[in-house]
Design a protein around this motif. Structure first.
Motif, mmCIF file in Angstrom:
data_model
loop_
_atom_site.group_PDB
_atom_site.id
_atom_site.type_symbol
_atom_site.label_atom_id
_atom_site.label_comp_id
_atom_site.label_asym_id
_atom_site.label_seq_id
_atom_site.Cartn_x
_atom_site.Cartn_y
_atom_site.Cartn_z
ATOM 1 N N TYR A 1 -11.117 10.645 1.250
ATOM 2 C CA TYR A 1 -10.615 9.405 0.640
ATOM 3 C C TYR A 1 -11.570 8.282 1.013
ATOM 4 O O TYR A 1 -11.918 8.126 2.187
ATOM 5 C CB TYR A 1 -9.201 9.078 1.128
ATOM 6 C CG TYR A 1 -8.658 7.766 0.575
ATOM 7 C CD1 TYR A 1 -8.503 6.651 1.400
ATOM 8 C CD2 TYR A 1 -8.343 7.631 -0.772
ATOM 9 C CE1 TYR A 1 -8.023 5.449 0.902
ATOM 10 C CE2 TYR A 1 -7.854 6.421 -1.277
ATOM 11 C CZ TYR A 1 -7.705 5.334 -0.439
ATOM 12 O OH TYR A 1 -7.246 4.131 -0.942
ATOM 13 N N HIS A 2 -11.975 7.527 0.014
ATOM 14 C CA HIS A 2 -12.975 6.478 0.251
ATOM 15 C C HIS A 2 -12.509 5.165 -0.359
ATOM 16 O O HIS A 2 -13.297 4.401 -0.894
ATOM 17 C CB HIS A 2 -14.320 6.909 -0.339
ATOM 18 C CG HIS A 2 -14.787 8.245 0.176
ATOM 19 N ND1 HIS A 2 -15.290 8.434 1.444
ATOM 20 C CD2 HIS A 2 -14.775 9.473 -0.409
ATOM 21 C CE1 HIS A 2 -15.583 9.709 1.629
ATOM 22 N NE2 HIS A 2 -15.289 10.360 0.532
ATOM 23 N N GLY A 3 -11.175 4.920 -0.305
ATOM 24 C CA GLY A 3 -10.645 3.715 -0.904
ATOM 25 C C GLY A 3 -10.352 3.939 -2.384
ATOM 26 O O GLY A 3 -10.568 5.034 -2.909
ATOM 27 N N SER B 1 0.877 -1.166 0.000
ATOM 28 C CA SER B 1 0.000 0.000 0.000
ATOM 29 C C SER B 1 0.914 1.216 0.000
ATOM 30 O O SER B 1 1.843 1.278 0.819
ATOM 31 C CB SER B 1 -0.927 -0.011 1.226
ATOM 32 O OG SER B 1 -2.010 0.868 0.992
ATOM 33 N N ASN C 1 -8.543 11.748 6.192
ATOM 34 C CA ASN C 1 -7.604 11.507 5.083
ATOM 35 C C ASN C 1 -7.033 12.774 4.461
ATOM 36 O O ASN C 1 -6.377 12.717 3.428
ATOM 37 C CB ASN C 1 -8.289 10.663 4.010
ATOM 38 C CG ASN C 1 -8.457 9.231 4.492
ATOM 39 O OD1 ASN C 1 -7.483 8.497 4.625
ATOM 40 N ND2 ASN C 1 -9.678 8.847 4.825
ATOM 41 N N GLU D 1 -16.851 11.650 4.811
ATOM 42 C CA GLU D 1 -16.290 11.199 6.085
ATOM 43 C C GLU D 1 -16.832 12.165 7.135
ATOM 44 O O GLU D 1 -16.433 13.345 7.120
ATOM 45 C CB GLU D 1 -14.762 11.290 6.070
ATOM 46 C CG GLU D 1 -14.037 10.359 5.127
ATOM 47 C CD GLU D 1 -12.532 10.664 5.121
ATOM 48 O OE1 GLU D 1 -12.024 11.144 4.108
ATOM 49 O OE2 GLU D 1 -11.886 10.423 6.156
ATOM 50 N N VAL E 1 -17.334 0.803 0.270
ATOM 51 C CA VAL E 1 -17.697 2.050 -0.428
ATOM 52 C C VAL E 1 -18.255 1.731 -1.806
ATOM 53 O O VAL E 1 -19.292 2.276 -2.224
ATOM 54 C CB VAL E 1 -16.473 2.985 -0.531
ATOM 55 C CG1 VAL E 1 -16.708 4.114 -1.528
ATOM 56 C CG2 VAL E 1 -16.121 3.538 0.848
ATOM 57 N N VAL F 1 1.301 4.367 0.890
ATOM 58 C CA VAL F 1 1.735 5.256 1.989
ATOM 59 C C VAL F 1 2.781 4.591 2.876
ATOM 60 O O VAL F 1 3.551 5.256 3.569
ATOM 61 C CB VAL F 1 0.491 5.729 2.798
ATOM 62 C CG1 VAL F 1 -0.126 4.573 3.579
ATOM 63 C CG2 VAL F 1 0.811 6.907 3.691
HETATM 64 P P1 KE4 Z 1 -9.424 -0.026 2.729
HETATM 65 O O1 KE4 Z 1 -9.843 -0.451 1.358
HETATM 66 O O2 KE4 Z 1 -8.007 0.515 2.743
HETATM 67 O O3 KE4 Z 1 -9.663 -1.087 3.806
HETATM 68 O O4 KE4 Z 1 -10.362 1.185 3.164
HETATM 69 C C1 KE4 Z 1 -10.478 2.292 2.318
HETATM 70 C C2 KE4 Z 1 -10.947 3.501 3.125
HETATM 71 C C3 KE4 Z 1 -12.257 3.900 3.006
HETATM 72 N N1 KE4 Z 1 -12.729 4.964 3.702
HETATM 73 C C4 KE4 Z 1 -11.920 5.653 4.542
HETATM 74 C C5 KE4 Z 1 -12.481 6.826 5.291
HETATM 75 C C6 KE4 Z 1 -10.564 5.278 4.695
HETATM 76 O O5 KE4 Z 1 -9.763 5.987 5.522
HETATM 77 C C7 KE4 Z 1 -10.064 4.181 3.981
HETATM 78 C C8 KE4 Z 1 -8.611 3.735 4.066
HETATM 79 N N2 KE4 Z 1 -7.802 4.436 4.990
HETATM 80 C C9 KE4 Z 1 -6.397 4.527 4.639
HETATM 81 C C10 KE4 Z 1 -5.683 5.398 5.667
HETATM 82 N N3 KE4 Z 1 -6.283 6.641 5.893
HETATM 83 C C11 KE4 Z 1 -5.769 3.182 4.530
HETATM 84 C C12 KE4 Z 1 -4.263 3.177 4.543
HETATM 85 C C13 KE4 Z 1 -3.712 2.764 3.216
HETATM 86 O O6 KE4 Z 1 -4.273 3.174 2.172
HETATM 87 O O7 KE4 Z 1 -2.687 2.048 3.242
#
Ligand code: KE4
Length: 425
Positions: free
Chosen positions: A144-146, A23, A211, A206, A121, A25
């Motif tokens: 950020y929503h994935g 990932s 994010n 959010e 999402v 970051v």
């Molecule tokens: P995942 O697909 O990474 O499980 O979730 C996506 C997601 C959806 N919605 C929100 C508000 C989120 O913060 C996230 C993912 N968060 C990030 C860190 N802020 C994950 C870390 C990364 O991308 O490695």
């Protein structure tokens, strides 16, 4: 801080994994460092392959609210694992976790589990579009929503606009139905509804942004968005992947007393295992296949091992109700850091809610992506590297949230504040 093994492991990883990470970051690019490689973790601590120990304020981006390797979570997971790890057939545990989520969220009658926040999402957006027969969706700049294609969009020119892809590989066609507005800007959302009202399937937000760094909703912002959705018969989606069970035993919606139509969840509900979920009113959720026509599926959705970790985590949160203590300890930490940085005349702002916060290197209030992006990210990188060398692990990006767990104590907070006192920024 010894770093030999970490460096070698990163070189090896880069041979066979893009960027050496799974990932982006995690590559530490935005903080001008190379990643550490973790050997184990316990409580508030991470231990890297070079034997360095860190107090962890990233907690795997939020899930580890009980700290790492929680005894009860591990024992429950081991019990379930000893009976098999995946069946692809319903289990009673999935119902139990769904019941716990339903009872914690007034707005949720039914829950569909998936394996990541991104999938949650994706499902919520398809549900909203299928339920309304509309195509457009409003998201907020910096939200950020994935990595769903039509969520990887950024604002084009001007404050409100049709989305343009923020990543190669996302066809312009996918982005054209995504509308953007600045966070905390009700007028911008009103203008979008005025122009596209009857085409807007949903607003996804959010409720507490994590994010762009932690950014809180201004008073009545969420209420206004709720009423705009009501007026235009659009679906309000709260993306609570970070905030569910983080701020209270429920979501930010519980704290702000707003009922969205759909909620996406993740992170804490999996207790450190891969999970995501979408929940909402039965009238919408029942439109999901197999009873409804809106398709969604997943081989490992509701996996019994992940579900066991989630149940064990939520059970402890429900009984121990750690939120007031987490809030107090996080306030002590933030006040201590502020005292140290003010003493060094370093301009900074801390946005905090409960055990979630972000230290911004800026002298202006951070209320949206525009103000967040004015921060001194160079200084943040310097802060990250110096704190890492002093045994404090922070999110490797200015635009992320810090978290505390129930395993953090005054002793760890004191050490962290002391480290902040030694910073040369
Ligand atoms: P995942 O697909 O990474 O499980 O979730 C996506 C997601 C959806 N919605 C929100 C508000 C989120 O913060 C996230 C993912 N968060 C990030 C860190 N802020 C994950 C870390 C990364 O991308 O490695």
């Amino acid at each position: 801080m010894k770093n030999h093994k970490n460096a070698q492991l990163f070189k090896n990883a880069q041979q066979v994994i893009p960027g050496g990470v799974n990932s982006p970051v995690r590559a530490f690019k935005s903080v001008g460092a190379e990643p550490i490689f973790i050997k184990k973790a316990k409580g508030p601590f991470l231990y890297d392959e070079d034997g360095n120990r860190y107090i962890d304020y990233c907690l795997s981006w939020g899930p580890m609210i009980l700290g790492h390797a929680d005894k009860y979570v591990l024992s429950e997971v081991k019990k379930v694992m000893s009976k098999g790890t995946s069946y692809g057939i319903p289990t009673a545990g999935e119902t139990q976790l769904a019941e716990m989520i339903v009872s914690a969220f007034d707005s949720i009658d039914k829950v569909r589990m998936v394996s990541s926040g991104t999938e949650a999402v994706m499902t919520a957006l398809r549900l909203a579009r299928g339920a309304t027969g509309r195509d457009k969706v409003i998201k907020f700049i910096g939200g950020y929503h994935g990595h769903v294609d039509h969520m990887l969009v950024s604002a084009g020119s001007g404050l409100m606009t049709l989305g343009t892809p923020s990543s190669p590989g996302v066809p312009a066609d996918f982005a054209k139905n995504t509308l953007l507005a600045p966070y905390n800007d009700v007028e911008a959302v009103m203008r979008l509804f005025k122009e596209y009202g009857d085409q807007i399937a949903a607003v996804i937000i959010e409720p507490v942004a994590g994010n762009m760094g932690t950014v809180l909703p201004k008073p009545y912002f969420l209420n206004e968005i709720r009423s705009l959705c009501n007026q235009n018969k659009s679906i309000l989606i709260f993306d609570e992947v970070i905030s569910c069970f983080r701020l209270c035993y429920g979501g930010a919606q519980t704290q702000y007393k707003i009922k969205p139509d759909l909620t996406t969840l993740g992170k804490i509900i999996g207790g450190g295992f891969p999970i995501g979920a979408v929940g909402g009113k039965a009238s919408i959720m029942n439109k999901l296949s197999p009873d409804g026509a809106i398709y969604q599926a997943g081989t490992l959705s509701g996996n019994p091992v992940c579900v066991a970790a989630g149940i064990a985590t939520l059970k402890q949160l429900e009984t121990s109700k750690p939120y007031r203590k987490l809030d107090k300890l996080t306030k002590t930490l933030c006040d201590g850091i502020t005292e140290q940085l003010t003493g060094k005349s370093i301009p900074h702002k801390i946005n905090r809610i409960g055990s979630m916060f972000t230290l911004f290197f800026t002298d202006c209030e951070v209320t949206d992506f525009d103000t967040a992006s004015k921060c001194d990210t160079e200084r943040y990188g310097n802060y990250f590297r110096q704190m890492l060398n002093m045994g404090i692990y922070l999110p490797p990006s200015q635009f992320e949230a810090n978290f505390l767990s129930t395993a953090h104590t005054k002793k760890h907070i004191g050490k962290t504040i002391k480290a902040a006192g030694k910073l040369r920024l």
